[in-house]
Design an enzyme around this catalytic site. Structure first.
Site, PDB file in Angstrom:
ATOM      1  N   ASP A 153       0.757  -1.246   0.209  1.00 10.82           N
ATOM      2  CA  ASP A 153      -0.155  -0.229   0.002  1.00 10.82           C
ATOM      3  C   ASP A 153       0.729   1.223  -0.214  1.00 10.82           C
ATOM      4  OD1 ASP A 153      -2.280   1.808   0.915  1.00 10.82           O
ATOM      5  OD2 ASP A 153      -3.235  -0.091   0.938  1.00 10.82           O
ATOM      6  N   HIS A 186      -3.298   6.018   3.736  1.00 11.25           N
ATOM      7  CA  HIS A 186      -4.193   4.912   3.349  1.00 11.25           C
ATOM      8  C   HIS A 186      -3.856   3.774   3.898  1.00 11.25           C
ATOM      9  CE1 HIS A 186      -5.629   1.724   0.452  1.00 11.25           C
ATOM     10  NE2 HIS A 186      -6.739   2.600   0.179  1.00 11.25           N
ATOM     11  N   ASN A 276     -14.316   0.935  -7.065  1.00 12.82           N
ATOM     12  CA  ASN A 276     -15.181   1.929  -6.549  1.00 12.82           C
ATOM     13  C   ASN A 276     -15.954   2.605  -7.613  1.00 12.82           C
ATOM     14  OD1 ASN A 276     -14.391   1.376  -4.005  1.00 12.82           O
ATOM     15  ND2 ASN A 276     -13.800   3.294  -3.489  1.00 12.82           N
ATOM     16  N   SER A 351     -11.543  -0.578  -0.794  1.00  9.07           N
ATOM     17  CA  SER A 351     -10.328  -0.570   0.182  1.00  9.07           C
ATOM     18  C   SER A 351     -10.447  -0.987   1.532  1.00  9.07           C
ATOM     19  CB  SER A 351      -9.550   0.801   0.126  1.00  9.07           C
ATOM     20  OG  SER A 351      -8.807   0.799  -1.038  1.00  9.07           O
TER      21      SER A 351
END
Length: 408
Positions: A153, A186, A276, A351
């Protein structure tokens, strides 16, 4: 292993890095190298193309991704030939950009400690349906001990009170060296959903698992296929039980497919966000359904989140709306009861749904042993899940049911 959790405070901002792509491209092509989703791209001096090549340099070494820029087809061919002198070139294609995707807006929510046990619980995703019922999974004695989840990530805040001492700093494929923090935030939020375990009352789904932070996305939440490929392969070769990929991008992508196949074939469970876009659009790596567990997002009523992708590649759904977890967004973290409480935030996205499934996979790996295969983990999660998401063929994650039925 019996549950050994400290009360934790986790209400995090959930970011949704999208990744999904159906196995429509078929298996990775053998040499000579070919392009999957960019075959029509022609490099020119005015419009050079950044390429990624997957190269295997030795019988015992893992393939690695390398990049080059070409200004013509002849230039491209010459550079591929140079790479072929160093090893076997498995694939060559444009070096796609992937992104971390949040479903806006960010909504600060005042913490009400303890986050998991308060009434109503702010960490609703850990409770019984329409949450993923981790509480009853823990009561069966599983909390992730002895397993490792790789958070591939934006990095992880190694000093966050819910994660400190439980995260190994892996390689930073963006800046070089090893991970020192999380400039985008994130990865920290994702890590907390998977494994937060602090003293304020919040928890992650597998609070006793170990985490490894592998950075493949920059300070804007973006990265490339080459960085993600190398991050996945490194994690598979360095002890990960589960690889969490809350990231991705659209298109037919042979490079990413090769990475997840490599991890799967090395016994590592790969979990990826379905995306998304609120559509059936294909994204990689999630839609490589044979080797990946693709995760859609649901809300606190058990319905599909409006932003979530829902294509046939989706394996399971998990909480992804209003998820509270560890926060490293300096300007968006919840202000708590004392100065040290400023590290929690709420976000939504696939996520956020993804690390719930990664945590459940870690519980199954703990219970059934490290040799429990990725296919077996996926089977247990899908065949011992909660109710179907209304209107869709896939079901909601139920960690308790999966743990109760596993290993048989």
């Amino acid at each position: 292993m019996r549950l050994r959790v400290r009360r934790a405070v986790v209400f995090s901002s959930v970011v949704a890095i999208v990744g999904a792509f159906v196995a429509a491209c078929g298996p990775p092509p053998p040499p000579p190298p070919s392009s999957c989703d960019g075959s029509s791209v022609t490099p020119t001096p005015a419009h050079p193309v950044d390429y990624v090549a997957v190269v295997k340099t030795g019988a015992s070494s893992a393939p690695h991704a390398t990049t080059f820029i070409a200004t013509s087809e002849a230039d491209k061919s010459a550079k591929v030939a140079q790479l072929q002198n160093t090893g076997t070139v498995l694939t060559v294609e444009p070096n796609r950009v992937v992104h971390a995707q949040t479903d806006p807006p960010f909504t600060p929510t005042a913490p009400n400690y303890p986050l998991y046990t308060n009434s109503p619980p702010q960490q609703w995703g850990l409770g019984s349906q329409p949450g993923a019922d981790f509480s009853n999974a823990w009561s069966q004695g599983e909390s992730g001990g002895g397993t490792t989840i790789a958070i591939v990530d934006t990095g992880v805040d190694l000093n966050h009170q819910g994660l400190v001492g439980r995260v190994t700093a892996g390689p930073d494929f963006v800046a070089g060296g090893t991970v020192t923090g999380d400039p985008y935030g994130h990865g920290t939020h994702v890590a907390g959903i998977a494994a937060d375990n602090d003293t304020l009352g919040g928890l992650g789904g597998a609070p006793n698992t170990h985490l490894v932070a592998v950075r493949v996305l920059d300070a804007n939440g973006s990265g490339t296929d080459a960085e993600v490929y190398n991050g996945i392969v490194w994690a598979a070769d360095n002890g990960a039980s589960v690889i969490n990929l809350s990231l991705g991008g659209p298109g037919c992508d042979t490079t990413m497919q090769q990475a997840v196949v490599y991890a799967h074939d090395h016994g590592v469970v790969v979990v990826a966000a379905a995306g998304n876009d609120g559509s059936t659009e294909l994204f990689s790596p999630a839609a490589y359904a044979k080797d990946v567990i693709a995760v859609a997002a649901t809300d606190s009523s058990g319905n599909l989140a409006p932003f979530s992708n829902y294509g046939g590649f989706v394996a399971i759904a998990a909480p992804g709306v209003g998820v509270v977890s560890t926060c490293a967004f300096s300007d968006r973290c919840i202000q708590g009861n004392k100065p040290s409480d400023t590290a929690y935030g709420q976000l939504s996205g696939t996520s956020m749904a993804t690390p719930f499934v990664s945590a459940a996979a870690a519980l199954l790996k703990e219970q059934c042993g490290s040799s429990f295969s990725p296919d077996s983990v996926k089977h247990e999660l899908q065949n011992h899940a909660g109710p179907a998401v209304p209107g869709y063929a896939f079901h909601r994650l139920d960690a308790s049911l999966a743990v109760g039925a596993a290993c048989g």
